[in-house]
Design a protein around this motif. Structure first.
Motif, PDB file in Angstrom:
ATOM      1  N   HIS A 321      41.036  51.069  44.543  1.00  0.00           N
ATOM      2  CA  HIS A 321      40.620  51.580  43.311  1.00  0.00           C
ATOM      3  C   HIS A 321      41.812  51.800  42.324  1.00  0.00           C
ATOM      4  O   HIS A 321      41.459  51.377  40.971  1.00  0.00           O
ATOM      5  CB  HIS A 321      39.959  53.170  43.405  1.00  0.00           C
ATOM      6  CG  HIS A 321      39.740  53.653  41.939  1.00  0.00           C
ATOM      7  ND1 HIS A 321      38.360  53.225  41.448  1.00  0.00           N
ATOM      8  CD2 HIS A 321      40.352  54.752  41.562  1.00  0.00           C
ATOM      9  CE1 HIS A 321      38.485  54.045  40.190  1.00  0.00           C
ATOM     10  NE2 HIS A 321      39.446  55.177  40.348  1.00  0.00           N
ATOM     11  N   ALA A 322      42.918  52.084  42.716  1.00  0.00           N
ATOM     12  CA  ALA A 322      44.166  52.269  41.767  1.00  0.00           C
ATOM     13  C   ALA A 322      44.744  50.637  41.461  1.00  0.00           C
ATOM     14  O   ALA A 322      44.949  50.661  40.314  1.00  0.00           O
ATOM     15  CB  ALA A 322      45.169  52.860  42.403  1.00  0.00           C
ATOM     16  N   GLN A 325      40.847  48.939  39.891  1.00  0.00           N
ATOM     17  CA  GLN A 325      40.172  49.923  38.893  1.00  0.00           C
ATOM     18  C   GLN A 325      38.586  49.716  39.039  1.00  0.00           C
ATOM     19  O   GLN A 325      37.754  49.809  38.232  1.00  0.00           O
ATOM     20  CB  GLN A 325      40.432  49.795  37.298  1.00  0.00           C
ATOM     21  CG  GLN A 325      41.761  49.750  36.998  1.00  0.00           C
ATOM     22  CD  GLN A 325      42.212  51.169  37.072  1.00  0.00           C
ATOM     23  OE1 GLN A 325      41.472  52.234  37.020  1.00  0.00           O
ATOM     24  NE2 GLN A 325      43.274  51.500  37.664  1.00  0.00           N
ATOM     25  N   ARG A 326      38.184  49.702  40.393  1.00  0.00           N
ATOM     26  CA  ARG A 326      36.757  49.595  40.680  1.00  0.00           C
ATOM     27  C   ARG A 326      36.307  50.811  41.683  1.00  0.00           C
ATOM     28  O   ARG A 326      37.259  51.233  42.593  1.00  0.00           O
ATOM     29  CB  ARG A 326      36.639  48.307  41.438  1.00  0.00           C
ATOM     30  CG  ARG A 326      36.863  46.984  40.691  1.00  0.00           C
ATOM     31  CD  ARG A 326      35.694  46.937  39.863  1.00  0.00           C
ATOM     32  NE  ARG A 326      34.373  46.684  40.709  1.00  0.00           N
ATOM     33  CZ  ARG A 326      33.860  45.547  41.365  1.00  0.00           C
ATOM     34  NH1 ARG A 326      34.373  44.609  41.126  1.00  0.00           N
ATOM     35  NH2 ARG A 326      32.787  45.741  41.954  1.00  0.00           N
TER      36      ARG A 326
END
Length: 453
Positions: A321-322, A325-326
């Motif tokens: 995620h980092a 960005q999902r």
């Protein structure tokens, strides 16, 4: 020394040892039985003599007819007085007649040897009114027994030699049939080593032991496995060469273009630099994946430990995620799920599945973890472009890409799912793919909670 010779020598030596023990037993048993019979006959004759009334009278000891009725060939019967004189004697054997006369008041019985022949004897004191009046001596040569023993020794020797000869021939024949499949297997191995071509052993099943048949089947299974391995290696080299050819060609073409006229043209130079950089990264990723896949083929690739799968999934989801960005969501009915396996390889498995979901979808990705009947089920779902039905059987093949052009855009090399399946197989698990075009894809993995591999 060959197995046939070892088996033959062992059988012969063991047979000789058994025959020696058996022959000794038979020889001693015959002697014991015969001696017991002869001693019984001698005792009966002495008892009959002692029942004669003349033997109890001093005047009757010298009666010539006293011993005549009881005399047999190869015997000596005599009566000795306390002063050492022989008053009555019956016998014709010179060796027995040569025995010295010695008076003794004790009862004696036993066996002695004369010129290598057995002689049993019995000495019985004679009484009259409680006073010793003489001694009865009876000696008997066991000539017939010695003859029988000689015949017995010859018979045992001949039968033992015959048994050993038959055992040698039989053992050699048996070991020849026994080791024939092994020799055939060795010959096949040598032909494989000489020609470089794998061959199987023909299994007839006729006149062949179950152990050798199992050995031949195990050898054929090994040949099948080697054949499959060589085929995979050959295919891997061909696929790798094909995949490496494209980026190397692009890099070489742009490098030549730069060396010719790209130095003065800024647009050409920027295009070449960008293309070379892109293909270099692709080549780097391809090389890394190939090395990882080659490492995954090793049987001892795993380092088993017990860890929390939920925690590992949360950490992996937060990391990706980092990076991209999902949104990645983890769903589980339990706060922790213990799993026995290689923690780093399971993390790598999650990264491969999530990376594919990120590349081919834009919506949030879901990770679902559950436990049923000692198995852990791990699912990664996306709502992306999906996979065509015709491509489903080839998903785990090396260098296979659902859409080649699209994969090149996303940087895929077609090795991720092959590595993922290898990780699942080494954990004794199962991987399944459920997908529909334009609706999304779910990859479901079932792993044993306690792995014993």
């Amino acid at each position: 020394m060959t197995l046939r010779r070892r088996f033959t020598f062992f059988t012969i030596f063991w047979l000789i040892f058994i025959l020696i023990l058996f022959n000794i037993f038979v020889y001693l048993f015959v002697i014991k039985i015969t001696m017991r019979s002869e001693e019984q006959l001698l005792t009966n004759k002495v008892n009959i003599l002692l029942e004669d009334p003349r033997i109890d009278q001093p005047t009757g000891l010298a009666d010539p007819d006293l011993l005549t009725d009881y005399y047999n060939v190869n015997e000596l019967i005599r009566v000795v007085t306390p002063d050492g004189r022989t008053v009555n004697e019956q016998g014709s054997d010179p060796e027995l007649l040569a025995f010295k006369t010695e008076f003794s008041s004790e009862f004696e019985t036993g066996m002695l040897y004369v010129e290598g022949r057995r002689v049993i004897y019995m000495e019985v004191p004679l009484y009259n009114n409680g006073r010793i009046i003489g001694k009865l001596e009876l000696y008997r040569k066991l000539t017939l027994l010695d003859s029988y023993l000689q015949v017995l020794v010859i018979a045992l020797t001949v039968t033992s030699v015959g048994a050993i000869l038959f055992a040698i021939l039989g053992t050699y024949w048996f070991t020849s049939r026994l080791t024939s499949p092994i020799q055939h297997m060795v010959q096949t191995m040598r032909e494989i080593d000489r020609s470089g071509k794998l061959r199987k052993i023909e299994i007839s099943g006729k006149d062949q032991s179950a152990e050798l048949e199992q050995l031949a089947r195990a050898f054929n299974q090994m040949i099948d496995r080697l054949d499959r391995t060589f085929a995979r290696q050959k295919q891997f080299v061909a696929d790798a060469s094909h995949e490496l050819k494209t980026p190397l060609t692009v890099i070489s073409s742009y490098a030549n273009m730069l060396s010719r006229w790209g130095r003065d043209d800024v647009n050409v130079r920027d295009e070449a630099i960008e293309a070379i950089s892109k293909e270099s990264k692709r080549l780097q990723n391809l090389t890394k994946s190939m090395l990882m896949l080659a490492e995954a083929e090793q049987e001892d690739w795993l380092k088993l430990e017990t860890f929390d799968l939920v925690q590992l999934a949360d950490e992996t989801a937060d990391m990706l995620h980092a990076t991209f960005q999902r949104m990645i969501r983890v769903h589980t009915p339990k706060t922790d799920v213990k799993l026995s396996g290689d923690k780093d390889k399971i993390r790598q498995l999650l990264v491969i599945l999530l990376d594919n979901a990120i590349k081919y979808s834009k919506d949030p990705i879901d990770i679902t973890i559950s436990v049923t009947k000692g198995n852990v089920r791990l699912s990664v779902s996306d709502k992306g472009v999906g996979i065509p039905e015709n491509d489903m059987p080839h998903l785990f093949e090396r260098f296979f890409r659902v859409d080649g052009a699209r994969s090149r855009t996303t940087g895929g090399v077609g090795l991720g799912l092959s590595i993922a399946k290898r990780i699942v197989d080494l954990h004794n698990g199962q991987i399944d793919v459920f997908s529909k075009p334009d609706q999304g894809t779910t990859i479901s993995i079932v792993l044993p909670q306690k792995n014993r591999s």
